[in-house]
Scaffold this motif. Sequence first.
Motif, PDB file in Angstrom:
ATOM      1  N   GLY A  42       0.705  -1.308  -0.186  1.00 39.74           N
ATOM      2  CA  GLY A  42       0.214   0.104   0.016  1.00 39.74           C
ATOM      3  C   GLY A  42       0.682   1.251  -0.190  1.00 39.74           C
ATOM      4  N   CYS A  43       2.314   1.169  -0.460  1.00 35.18           N
ATOM      5  CA  CYS A  43       2.799   2.322  -0.356  1.00 35.18           C
ATOM      6  C   CYS A  43       2.662   3.265  -1.720  1.00 35.18           C
ATOM      7  CB  CYS A  43       4.355   2.011  -0.425  1.00 35.18           C
ATOM      8  SG  CYS A  43       4.975   1.196   1.227  1.00 35.18           S
ATOM      9  N   VAL A  44       2.709   4.462  -1.518  1.00 42.17           N
ATOM     10  CA  VAL A  44       2.682   5.494  -2.682  1.00 42.17           C
ATOM     11  C   VAL A  44       3.796   6.147  -2.906  1.00 42.17           C
ATOM     12  CG1 VAL A  44       0.156   5.862  -2.095  1.00 42.17           C
ATOM     13  CG2 VAL A  44       1.728   7.157  -1.161  1.00 42.17           C
ATOM     14  N   ARG A  45       4.734   6.321  -2.227  1.00 41.81           N
ATOM     15  CA  ARG A  45       6.027   6.953  -2.428  1.00 41.81           C
ATOM     16  C   ARG A  45       7.171   5.845  -1.750  1.00 41.81           C
ATOM     17  NH1 ARG A  45       8.628  10.652   0.975  1.00 41.81           N
ATOM     18  NH2 ARG A  45       6.888  10.675   2.382  1.00 41.81           N
ATOM     19  N   ALA A  46       8.326   6.113  -2.458  1.00 42.20           N
ATOM     20  CA  ALA A  46       9.495   5.480  -1.880  1.00 42.20           C
ATOM     21  C   ALA A  46      10.625   6.630  -1.632  1.00 42.20           C
ATOM     22  CB  ALA A  46      10.045   4.618  -2.843  1.00 42.20           C
ATOM     23  N   VAL A  55      17.985   9.873  11.084  1.00 43.91           N
ATOM     24  CA  VAL A  55      17.074   9.068  10.450  1.00 43.91           C
ATOM     25  C   VAL A  55      17.884   8.076   9.327  1.00 43.91           C
ATOM     26  CG1 VAL A  55      15.051   8.505   8.663  1.00 43.91           C
ATOM     27  CG2 VAL A  55      14.943  10.124  10.753  1.00 43.91           C
ATOM     28  N   TRP A  56      18.813   8.582   8.635  1.00 46.29           N
ATOM     29  CA  TRP A  56      19.532   8.058   7.605  1.00 46.29           C
ATOM     30  C   TRP A  56      20.701   7.753   7.871  1.00 46.29           C
ATOM     31  CZ3 TRP A  56      16.520   6.475   3.564  1.00 46.29           C
ATOM     32  CH2 TRP A  56      15.203   7.077   3.506  1.00 46.29           C
ATOM     33  N   GLY A  57      21.419   8.166   8.936  1.00 42.65           N
ATOM     34  CA  GLY A  57      22.833   7.970   9.573  1.00 42.65           C
ATOM     35  C   GLY A  57      24.019   8.542   8.568  1.00 42.65           C
ATOM     36  N   GLY A  58      23.646   9.394   8.018  1.00 45.90           N
ATOM     37  CA  GLY A  58      24.662  10.285   7.349  1.00 45.90           C
ATOM     38  C   GLY A  58      24.390  11.514   6.293  1.00 45.90           C
ATOM     39  N   LYS A  59      25.228  11.999   5.423  1.00 41.06           N
ATOM     40  CA  LYS A  59      24.731  13.131   4.636  1.00 41.06           C
ATOM     41  C   LYS A  59      24.765  12.480   3.312  1.00 41.06           C
ATOM     42  CE  LYS A  59      27.691  16.242   7.486  1.00 41.06           C
ATOM     43  NZ  LYS A  59      28.918  17.214   7.383  1.00 41.06           N
ATOM     44  N   GLY A  60      23.958  13.248   2.391  1.00 43.72           N
ATOM     45  CA  GLY A  60      23.921  12.734   1.043  1.00 43.72           C
ATOM     46  C   GLY A  60      22.521  13.459   0.352  1.00 43.72           C
ATOM     47  N   THR A  61      22.060  12.865  -0.463  1.00 40.24           N
ATOM     48  CA  THR A  61      21.044  13.307  -1.385  1.00 40.24           C
ATOM     49  C   THR A  61      19.793  12.671  -0.878  1.00 40.24           C
ATOM     50  OG1 THR A  61      22.405  14.001  -3.181  1.00 40.24           O
ATOM     51  CG2 THR A  61      20.345  14.132  -3.686  1.00 40.24           C
ATOM     52  N   ARG A  62      18.652  13.357  -0.390  1.00 40.19           N
ATOM     53  CA  ARG A  62      17.374  12.493  -0.172  1.00 40.19           C
ATOM     54  C   ARG A  62      16.588  12.662  -1.567  1.00 40.19           C
ATOM     55  NH1 ARG A  62      14.023  11.218   0.624  1.00 40.19           N
ATOM     56  NH2 ARG A  62      12.329  12.316   1.565  1.00 40.19           N
ATOM     57  N   MET A  63      15.903  11.453  -1.777  1.00 42.83           N
ATOM     58  CA  MET A  63      15.475  11.328  -3.131  1.00 42.83           C
ATOM     59  C   MET A  63      14.161  10.452  -2.741  1.00 42.83           C
ATOM     60  SD  MET A  63      18.743  10.052  -5.423  1.00 42.83           S
ATOM     61  CE  MET A  63      18.073  10.831  -7.055  1.00 42.83           C
ATOM     62  N   ASP A  64      13.110  11.013  -3.681  1.00 40.01           N
ATOM     63  CA  ASP A  64      11.948  10.195  -3.442  1.00 40.01           C
ATOM     64  C   ASP A  64      11.176   9.800  -4.950  1.00 40.01           C
ATOM     65  OD1 ASP A  64      11.491  10.870  -0.769  1.00 40.01           O
ATOM     66  OD2 ASP A  64      10.097  12.318  -1.064  1.00 40.01           O
ATOM     67  N   ALA A  65      10.496   8.930  -4.948  1.00 40.64           N
ATOM     68  CA  ALA A  65       9.853   8.533  -6.294  1.00 40.64           C
ATOM     69  C   ALA A  65       8.431   7.969  -6.013  1.00 40.64           C
ATOM     70  CB  ALA A  65      10.759   7.369  -6.871  1.00 40.64           C
ATOM     71  N   ASP A  66       7.590   8.035  -7.135  1.00 39.48           N
ATOM     72  CA  ASP A  66       6.291   7.620  -6.834  1.00 39.48           C
ATOM     73  C   ASP A  66       6.346   6.029  -7.258  1.00 39.48           C
ATOM     74  OD1 ASP A  66       3.871   6.730  -8.675  1.00 39.48           O
ATOM     75  OD2 ASP A  66       2.899   8.540  -7.535  1.00 39.48           O
ATOM     76  N   ILE A  67       5.899   5.288  -6.496  1.00 40.21           N
ATOM     77  CA  ILE A  67       5.880   3.752  -6.729  1.00 40.21           C
ATOM     78  C   ILE A  67       5.317   3.495  -7.863  1.00 40.21           C
ATOM     79  CG2 ILE A  67       5.308   1.423  -5.584  1.00 40.21           C
ATOM     80  CD1 ILE A  67       6.672   2.122  -3.056  1.00 40.21           C
ATOM     81  N   GLU A  68       4.123   3.653  -7.970  1.00 44.32           N
ATOM     82  CA  GLU A  68       3.326   3.110  -9.328  1.00 44.32           C
ATOM     83  C   GLU A  68       4.340   3.767 -10.600  1.00 44.32           C
ATOM     84  OE1 GLU A  68      -1.099   3.101 -11.437  1.00 44.32           O
ATOM     85  OE2 GLU A  68      -0.692   4.151  -9.200  1.00 44.32           O
ATOM     86  N   GLN A  69       4.657   4.977 -10.610  1.00 41.59           N
ATOM     87  CA  GLN A  69       5.480   5.619 -11.642  1.00 41.59           C
ATOM     88  C   GLN A  69       6.746   4.819 -11.665  1.00 41.59           C
ATOM     89  OE1 GLN A  69       4.590   8.015 -13.752  1.00 41.59           O
ATOM     90  NE2 GLN A  69       2.675   7.826 -12.974  1.00 41.59           N
ATOM     91  N   LEU A  70       7.454   4.267 -10.839  1.00 38.65           N
ATOM     92  CA  LEU A  70       8.574   3.433 -10.896  1.00 38.65           C
ATOM     93  C   LEU A  70       8.213   1.990 -11.609  1.00 38.65           C
ATOM     94  CD1 LEU A  70      10.487   3.828  -7.411  1.00 38.65           C
ATOM     95  CD2 LEU A  70      11.063   4.669  -9.865  1.00 38.65           C
ATOM     96  N   LEU A  71       7.182   1.355 -11.075  1.00 40.66           N
ATOM     97  CA  LEU A  71       6.789   0.042 -11.716  1.00 40.66           C
ATOM     98  C   LEU A  71       6.325   0.116 -13.141  1.00 40.66           C
ATOM     99  CD1 LEU A  71       4.862  -1.559  -8.745  1.00 40.66           C
ATOM    100  CD2 LEU A  71       6.974  -2.124  -9.660  1.00 40.66           C
ATOM    101  N   MET A  72       5.733   1.471 -13.593  1.00 44.30           N
ATOM    102  CA  MET A  72       5.307   1.616 -15.018  1.00 44.30           C
ATOM    103  C   MET A  72       6.822   1.940 -15.662  1.00 44.30           C
ATOM    104  SD  MET A  72       2.004   4.045 -15.049  1.00 44.30           S
ATOM    105  CE  MET A  72       2.100   5.259 -14.012  1.00 44.30           C
TER     106      MET A  72
END
Length: 188
Positions: A114-118, A161-178
């Motif tokens: 049921g996730c909508v975002r990664a 939360v992430w344990g370090g520095k870097g680039t936070r990135m998101d994706a729409d899960i349905e878009q990834l699968l498409m």
Amino acid sequence: FSHSPMAAPSPPTPGTGRLPTMADIMAASRAQGLRMRLSTLGPLFRVTATRVGGDGDVELGRAEGAVRPWPGGSVLHLDSMRMSRATLEVPDRPLFGLGIFLGAVTVRHGFDAGCVRAELLAINDTPLYHNKLVKFYTRMGFKAVHEVDGSSMMDLAHMLVWGGKGTRMDADIEQLLMKWSRRFGSQD
């Protein structure tokens, strides 16, 4: 973690205009000589990729994270993806790379939960490696949403939360699968 191997998938059906199923992804990984395994414990998950060798199964890589409830839909929190040194010794490495298979099983698990975002953090251990990670995840379909460099209070929360520095990135899960549907047996 409960260790439940995935059920035997049916062959992928190209050209159906649907999102790739877990069965499609598993069949594609088997065609590359990989055995993918999803283990869960409550909201936590681990995906492992192995190759059967002369000495038994050899772990090539793993992805770990959690499914988190969130207003508007659950979030797939991708905590880590690691490849083992054994990956370098595989003479016929998968054409599309092990990361795409780990990512696909992980994202499909999130979709099924049921996730909508990664969400993930492309860790910045070294500039060269960080740039490669950002390019890899961008090609996979993620978008940069925040540079975590430790310069703000919000960054401190991200670093906890992430344990370090870097680039936070998101994706729409349905878009990834498409986006990945052709690779894993389905087509738009």
